[in-house]
Write a protein that holds these residues in place. Structure first.
Motif, PDB file in Angstrom:
ATOM      1  N   THR A  98     -55.035  31.446 -45.467  1.00 55.55           N
ATOM      2  CA  THR A  98     -54.715  30.097 -45.941  1.00 55.55           C
ATOM      3  C   THR A  98     -53.217  29.966 -46.209  1.00 55.55           C
ATOM      4  OG1 THR A  98     -56.856  30.060 -47.048  1.00 55.55           O
ATOM      5  CG2 THR A  98     -55.306  28.332 -47.651  1.00 55.55           C
ATOM      6  N   PRO A  99     -52.519  29.026 -45.672  1.00 54.95           N
ATOM      7  CA  PRO A  99     -53.047  27.971 -44.780  1.00 54.95           C
ATOM      8  C   PRO A  99     -53.083  28.393 -43.307  1.00 54.95           C
ATOM      9  CG  PRO A  99     -50.763  27.522 -45.303  1.00 54.95           C
ATOM     10  CD  PRO A  99     -51.130  28.795 -46.018  1.00 54.95           C
ATOM     11  N   HIS A 100     -52.680  29.605 -42.978  1.00 56.13           N
ATOM     12  CA  HIS A 100     -52.716  30.014 -41.565  1.00 56.13           C
ATOM     13  C   HIS A 100     -53.068  31.496 -41.493  1.00 56.13           C
ATOM     14  CE1 HIS A 100     -48.890  32.117 -41.975  1.00 56.13           C
ATOM     15  NE2 HIS A 100     -48.476  31.093 -42.694  1.00 56.13           N
ATOM     16  N   PRO A 101     -53.553  31.969 -40.361  1.00 57.73           N
ATOM     17  CA  PRO A 101     -54.057  33.356 -40.283  1.00 57.73           C
ATOM     18  C   PRO A 101     -52.980  34.430 -40.407  1.00 57.73           C
ATOM     19  CG  PRO A 101     -54.235  32.277 -38.153  1.00 57.73           C
ATOM     20  CD  PRO A 101     -53.823  31.232 -39.122  1.00 57.73           C
ATOM     21  N   GLY A 102     -51.704  34.026 -40.406  1.00 61.03           N
ATOM     22  CA  GLY A 102     -50.642  35.019 -40.541  1.00 61.03           C
ATOM     23  C   GLY A 102     -50.107  35.107 -41.962  1.00 61.03           C
ATOM     24  N   ARG A 103     -50.837  34.523 -42.913  1.00 58.18           N
ATOM     25  CA  ARG A 103     -50.308  34.411 -44.284  1.00 58.18           C
ATOM     26  C   ARG A 103     -49.881  35.763 -44.876  1.00 58.18           C
ATOM     27  NH1 ARG A 103     -50.199  30.948 -48.844  1.00 58.18           N
ATOM     28  NH2 ARG A 103     -48.226  31.659 -49.692  1.00 58.18           N
ATOM     29  N   TRP A 104     -50.699  36.772 -44.726  1.00 62.95           N
ATOM     30  CA  TRP A 104     -50.339  38.072 -45.312  1.00 62.95           C
ATOM     31  C   TRP A 104     -49.057  38.603 -44.704  1.00 62.95           C
ATOM     32  CZ3 TRP A 104     -54.737  42.171 -46.247  1.00 62.95           C
ATOM     33  CH2 TRP A 104     -55.538  41.721 -47.292  1.00 62.95           C
ATOM     34  N   LYS A 157     -59.916  41.480 -35.174  1.00 58.28           N
ATOM     35  CA  LYS A 157     -60.669  40.487 -34.400  1.00 58.28           C
ATOM     36  C   LYS A 157     -59.768  39.341 -33.960  1.00 58.28           C
ATOM     37  CE  LYS A 157     -65.469  40.408 -35.862  1.00 58.28           C
ATOM     38  NZ  LYS A 157     -66.326  39.694 -36.821  1.00 58.28           N
ATOM     39  N   LEU A 158     -58.831  38.968 -34.850  1.00 63.17           N
ATOM     40  CA  LEU A 158     -57.945  37.833 -34.532  1.00 63.17           C
ATOM     41  C   LEU A 158     -56.882  38.216 -33.511  1.00 63.17           C
ATOM     42  CD1 LEU A 158     -57.384  36.430 -38.137  1.00 63.17           C
ATOM     43  CD2 LEU A 158     -58.885  35.517 -36.371  1.00 63.17           C
ATOM     44  N   GLY A 159     -56.586  39.497 -33.411  1.00 61.99           N
ATOM     45  CA  GLY A 159     -55.640  39.950 -32.388  1.00 61.99           C
ATOM     46  C   GLY A 159     -54.252  40.231 -32.912  1.00 61.99           C
ATOM     47  N   ARG A 160     -53.525  41.061 -32.156  1.00 65.60           N
ATOM     48  CA  ARG A 160     -52.223  41.529 -32.616  1.00 65.60           C
ATOM     49  C   ARG A 160     -51.127  40.470 -32.548  1.00 65.60           C
ATOM     50  NH1 ARG A 160     -49.795  46.178 -29.355  1.00 65.60           N
ATOM     51  NH2 ARG A 160     -51.733  47.236 -29.835  1.00 65.60           N
ATOM     52  N   GLN A 161     -51.380  39.392 -31.772  1.00 67.43           N
ATOM     53  CA  GLN A 161     -50.305  38.392 -31.661  1.00 67.43           C
ATOM     54  C   GLN A 161     -49.985  37.758 -33.008  1.00 67.43           C
ATOM     55  OE1 GLN A 161     -53.134  38.436 -30.086  1.00 67.43           O
ATOM     56  NE2 GLN A 161     -54.257  36.534 -30.432  1.00 67.43           N
ATOM     57  N   ILE A 162     -50.967  37.674 -33.923  1.00 62.71           N
ATOM     58  CA  ILE A 162     -50.682  37.023 -35.218  1.00 62.71           C
ATOM     59  C   ILE A 162     -49.700  37.864 -36.045  1.00 62.71           C
ATOM     60  CG2 ILE A 162     -51.700  36.182 -37.378  1.00 62.71           C
ATOM     61  CD1 ILE A 162     -54.121  35.323 -35.599  1.00 62.71           C
ATOM     62  N   PRO A 163     -50.005  39.138 -36.335  1.00 63.18           N
ATOM     63  CA  PRO A 163     -48.983  39.916 -37.067  1.00 63.18           C
ATOM     64  C   PRO A 163     -47.663  40.043 -36.307  1.00 63.18           C
ATOM     65  CG  PRO A 163     -50.877  41.298 -36.447  1.00 63.18           C
ATOM     66  CD  PRO A 163     -51.283  39.894 -36.207  1.00 63.18           C
ATOM     67  N   HIS A 164     -47.726  40.046 -34.998  1.00 60.87           N
ATOM     68  CA  HIS A 164     -46.499  40.218 -34.229  1.00 60.87           C
ATOM     69  C   HIS A 164     -45.533  39.044 -34.319  1.00 60.87           C
ATOM     70  CE1 HIS A 164     -47.664  43.894 -31.602  1.00 60.87           C
ATOM     71  NE2 HIS A 164     -47.509  44.161 -32.879  1.00 60.87           N
ATOM     72  N   GLU A 165     -46.015  37.936 -34.869  1.00 57.93           N
ATOM     73  CA  GLU A 165     -45.084  36.809 -35.054  1.00 57.93           C
ATOM     74  C   GLU A 165     -44.153  37.051 -36.242  1.00 57.93           C
ATOM     75  OE1 GLU A 165     -47.306  33.189 -35.464  1.00 57.93           O
ATOM     76  OE2 GLU A 165     -48.361  33.644 -33.579  1.00 57.93           O
ATOM     77  N   HIS A 194     -50.706  51.234 -35.767  1.00 59.73           N
ATOM     78  CA  HIS A 194     -49.899  50.779 -34.632  1.00 59.73           C
ATOM     79  C   HIS A 194     -49.440  49.344 -34.785  1.00 59.73           C
ATOM     80  CE1 HIS A 194     -49.919  53.981 -31.542  1.00 59.73           C
ATOM     81  NE2 HIS A 194     -50.783  54.476 -32.417  1.00 59.73           N
ATOM     82  N   VAL A 195     -50.418  48.446 -35.018  1.00 56.54           N
ATOM     83  CA  VAL A 195     -50.087  47.021 -34.949  1.00 56.54           C
ATOM     84  C   VAL A 195     -49.380  46.559 -36.225  1.00 56.54           C
ATOM     85  CG1 VAL A 195     -51.061  44.718 -34.651  1.00 56.54           C
ATOM     86  CG2 VAL A 195     -51.969  46.648 -33.339  1.00 56.54           C
ATOM     87  N   ILE A 196     -49.837  47.048 -37.379  1.00 62.53           N
ATOM     88  CA  ILE A 196     -49.194  46.631 -38.630  1.00 62.53           C
ATOM     89  C   ILE A 196     -48.029  47.577 -38.952  1.00 62.53           C
ATOM     90  CG2 ILE A 196     -49.552  46.170 -41.102  1.00 62.53           C
ATOM     91  CD1 ILE A 196     -51.042  44.290 -39.062  1.00 62.53           C
ATOM     92  N   GLY A 197     -48.255  48.857 -38.745  1.00 61.45           N
ATOM     93  CA  GLY A 197     -47.260  49.845 -39.171  1.00 61.45           C
ATOM     94  C   GLY A 197     -46.236  50.218 -38.108  1.00 61.45           C
ATOM     95  N   GLY A 198     -46.348  49.655 -36.911  1.00 58.61           N
ATOM     96  CA  GLY A 198     -45.342  49.934 -35.883  1.00 58.61           C
ATOM     97  C   GLY A 198     -45.520  51.285 -35.203  1.00 58.61           C
ATOM     98  N   GLY A 199     -46.570  52.022 -35.543  1.00 57.16           N
ATOM     99  CA  GLY A 199     -46.916  53.202 -34.747  1.00 57.16           C
ATOM    100  C   GLY A 199     -46.606  54.553 -35.351  1.00 57.16           C
ATOM    101  N   SER A 200     -45.712  54.624 -36.353  1.00 60.81           N
ATOM    102  CA  SER A 200     -45.360  55.978 -36.773  1.00 60.81           C
ATOM    103  C   SER A 200     -45.446  56.215 -38.283  1.00 60.81           C
ATOM    104  CB  SER A 200     -43.946  56.293 -36.295  1.00 60.81           C
ATOM    105  OG  SER A 200     -43.071  55.362 -36.887  1.00 60.81           O
ATOM    106  N   ILE A 201     -45.866  55.203 -39.052  1.00 62.90           N
ATOM    107  CA  ILE A 201     -45.837  55.421 -40.505  1.00 62.90           C
ATOM    108  C   ILE A 201     -47.186  55.959 -41.012  1.00 62.90           C
ATOM    109  CG2 ILE A 201     -44.082  53.631 -40.779  1.00 62.90           C
ATOM    110  CD1 ILE A 201     -46.193  51.807 -41.966  1.00 62.90           C
TER     111      ILE A 201
END
Ligand code: PRX
Length: 651
Positions: A339-345, A369-377, A403-410
């Motif tokens: 809320t108000p959009h899926p990228g809020r976090w 489920k929503l896909g990596r494009q949302i965090p990648h914005e 990978h998607v949230i942490g960039g792959g190495s953390i």
């Protein structure tokens, strides 16, 4: 993506800490040796170094009356001073304690000096309202800074808080108020959730009308939702009037290390939630130790964010007590992730440059489920450590998170613990332990874990069984409020002097622990505990219901989901023309009685339930049905044709 993940899963079963991370890590591998050498001396050192004692303790552990432990019990401290004043005194008053973000987008930064000031005022108000040492205060608030202030103000005056999650119903709140005999409730008019104001004060009014004990004398109300509320001038007080006007001078008294700090209700295997009791010195020691070492906290530079609500144990130990005892800067967010959009976090991570994120597998799976494009914005490069809690994290979600949230190495740390354990018990230490996706890995230093078979024999080497804690630990529950017998029966009767956690676990060839879920009638939905018995008794309380059986069925997103099988009363059957409407009515009923988190995913109206000859419901068979599997062995059923009939009704 899937191919990549499969490949990663096969190729990389273990991740070594990067040398850069290891070089700056807070934790030190020698902690394990130190704790193994002398466990009690190890905890005594942590208690002395991490906390400020007004009266130093000389005794570390008194286990002369098991299972009632006393840690550091001749020492005295004030928990709130440890979380606030001492940081101000050390010159960190200007450090931000809370970056608060409201769901509608309003925000507030609260420094340690401001938080201390506010807690002192609130402590004075509580005293004026007659709350004294040992009195219970129920807290029913949204995720706003006042929730943290309220908890610390209660702790400061030596009273005992019982935080009730804002999603619980009036009935649930009333029974918790009654059980703890609370004399004051701290609430808000309402809070924001999914773009709307959800009312809280009206729920408190309803709960107080229902509460049988009549123990509540005052209600302190924070203005947040600006929704209309009814007012009883003899009982209700606005926070913004009383707290703002109160003096910010408050001399904190020291209390014994075993002074009760809070009660937190959690579901057990019966219909009645248990009030888990935690005390002060041992709890704060382990909360602070694990928060610092498991999350590699560098308080001067890190921005930490734990997404749990303060209504759960994770919010107690890793939003309030652990981080504030360590002088951390953290994010507190009021609303839902979408809320108000899926990228809020991810927008919040970018805005506050969050470096440590602690959340639950359910959330990770819904983002997957929503896909990596949302965090990648969003720019998530500030993140340097990720944590998971509440339920087993499947390796695929672990890898996606890294990978998607942490960039792959953390590092990703999977932390196992419970309301009862008070703080983290099993987890990798980042920078030290090789990480293994899907496994919670190893006991933290100073904690002794084992796996036993049902008859109590330890499982040697590789193998599965029941998880136990073999030695008392500082943040262990001290009992169940008002029910010492239930405390003994639930956790200690099965294996004598070992704490039975209620979880199944397996040890692999490297000695790493994999959690296998609950072995009792407790479900885990989105990382929250629900009892089958509690939902069954709510269903049976509905005038239409003759009998009900509830199971936790595997669910792709929430881990488990509540599935109910209900037999309607013969007198009602003819009135119910639409089965799906009846099912909907029963789902609604559970949500109203217990809270939305308990609403069954499905209610199946059936004519019979599968029972053994002694009348015990065979939930295993219902679980097979709910999970869409071939129904297992039915030979012990009193009537083997029952399952065929139910299967036809359900499909
Ligand atoms: O079944 C285990 C699961 O959650 C239960 C504890 O629930 P609660 O008291 O609500 O506390 C949740 C937050 C600490 C446990 O008995 N659980 C918790 N963490 C994990 C877990 N299961 C597997 N892996 C975990 N990391």
């Amino acid at each position: 993506m899937t191919v990549q993940i499969d490949h990663a899963l096969e190729e990389i079963r273990r991740f070594r800490p990067s040398p850069e991370f290891a070089a700056q890590a807070v934790a030190d591998a020698r902690l394990y040796q130190e704790a193994e050498g002398d466990r009690l001396a190890f905890w005594a050192r942590q208690a002395r170094e991490l906390l400020q004692w007004e009266k130093p303790f000389t005794r570390t552990l008194d286990w002369s009356n098991p299972p009632f432990a006393k840690w550091f019990d001749d020492g005295e401290l004030n928990v709130a001073v440890n979380c606030l004043d001492r940081h101000v005194d050390a010159g960190h008053g200007d450090r931000v304690a809370l970056h608060w973000e409201g769901e509608p987008g309003d925000s507030r930064d609260v420094t340690y000096a401001q938080l201390t000031d506010e807690v002192k005022r609130a402590a004075n108000v509580l005293t004026e309202l007659g709350v004294g040492e040992g009195d219970r205060v129920a807290i029913y608030l949204p995720m706003i800074p006042e929730a943290v202030v309220a908890m610390l103000a209660v702790a400061r005056i030596g009273a005992v808080h019982s935080v009730v999650f804002g999603g619980f119903s009036a009935d649930s709140l009333a029974s918790r108020i009654d059980d703890a005999e609370a004399s004051l409730v701290i609430t808000a008019d309402g809070g924001y959730r999914k773009g709307k104001v959800f009312p809280l004060k009206p729920v408190v009014d309803e709960a107080l009308a229902k509460a049988e004990g009549g123990t509540v004398r005052n209600v302190l109300v924070v203005r947040r939702g600006e929704n209309d509320v009814e007012w009883d001038a003899s009982r209700d007080h606005w926070w913004h009037e009383t707290v703002a006007e109160a003096s910010n001078e408050h001399e904190a008294r020291a209390f014994g290390a075993e002074h009760p700090l809070f009660i937190l209700y959690t579901s057990g295997t019966t219909g009645k939630p248990k009030g888990i009791l935690h005390t002060s010195g041992g709890y704060l020691t382990q909360a602070a130790f694990t928060h610092r070492n498991v999350f590699d906290l560098h308080p001067e530079t890190d921005v930490y964010w734990c997404t749990a609500d303060v209504g759960w144990i994770t919010g107690h130990s890793y939003v309030v007590y652990g981080p504030l005892a360590n002088g951390a800067t953290q994010v507190l967010y009021e609303g839902t992730p979408d809320t108000p959009h899926p990228g809020r976090w991810w927008e919040i991570v970018e805005k506050y440059q969050v470096s440590i994120l602690y959340t639950a597998p359910t959330a990770i799976r819904s983002f997957m489920k929503l896909g990596r494009q949302i965090p990648h914005e969003f720019n998530l490069r500030s993140l340097r450590l990720l944590g998971s809690v509440g339920e087993p994290i499947n390796p695929e979600a672990w890898i996606w998170y890294r990978h998607v949230i942490g960039g792959g190495s953390i590092p990703v740390v999977d932390t196992w613990w419970q309301t009862e354990t008070g703080a983290i018990m099993i987890s990798a230490l980042p920078g030290i332990t090789d990480l293994k996706p899907g496994s919670a890995q190893v006991a933290i230093p100073g904690i002794s874990i084992d796996i036993l078979s049902d008859d109590g024999t330890p499982v040697e080497g590789e193998g599965g069984g029941l998880l136990v804690v073999t030695e008392p630990w500082p943040s262990m529950l001290r009992g169940i409020w008002g029910d010492p017998e239930r405390f003994k029966e639930t956790y200690w009767e099965k294996f004598g002097d070992k704490y039975f956690a209620g979880d199944g676990a397996r040890r692999d060839e490297d000695g790493d622990i994999w959690l296998l879920g609950r072995v009792d009638d407790v479900m885990n939905v989105s990382g929250h505990r629900l009892s089958t018995a509690e939902i069954e008794s709510s269903l049976v309380a509905h005038p239409w219901t003759a009998e009900a059986a509830v199971v936790g069925a595997a669910d792709e997103t929430t881990g488990q989901a509540v599935v109910a099988f209900v037999i309607l009363k013969a007198s009602q059957v003819e009135h119910v023309t639409d089965v799906s409407e009846a099912a909907e009515e029963l789902r609604r009923h559970v949500a109203t009685q217990i809270g939305a988190i308990a609403r069954p995913r499905q209610v199946f109206i059936v004519n019979e339930l599968p029972k053994t000859r002694s009348g015990k419901i065979m939930r295993r068979l219902l679980r097979d049905l709910a999970e869409g599997r071939q129904v297992g062995d039915t030979t012990t059923l009193a009537d083997t044709s029952v399952m065929t009939a139910i299967t036809e009704q359900v499909r």
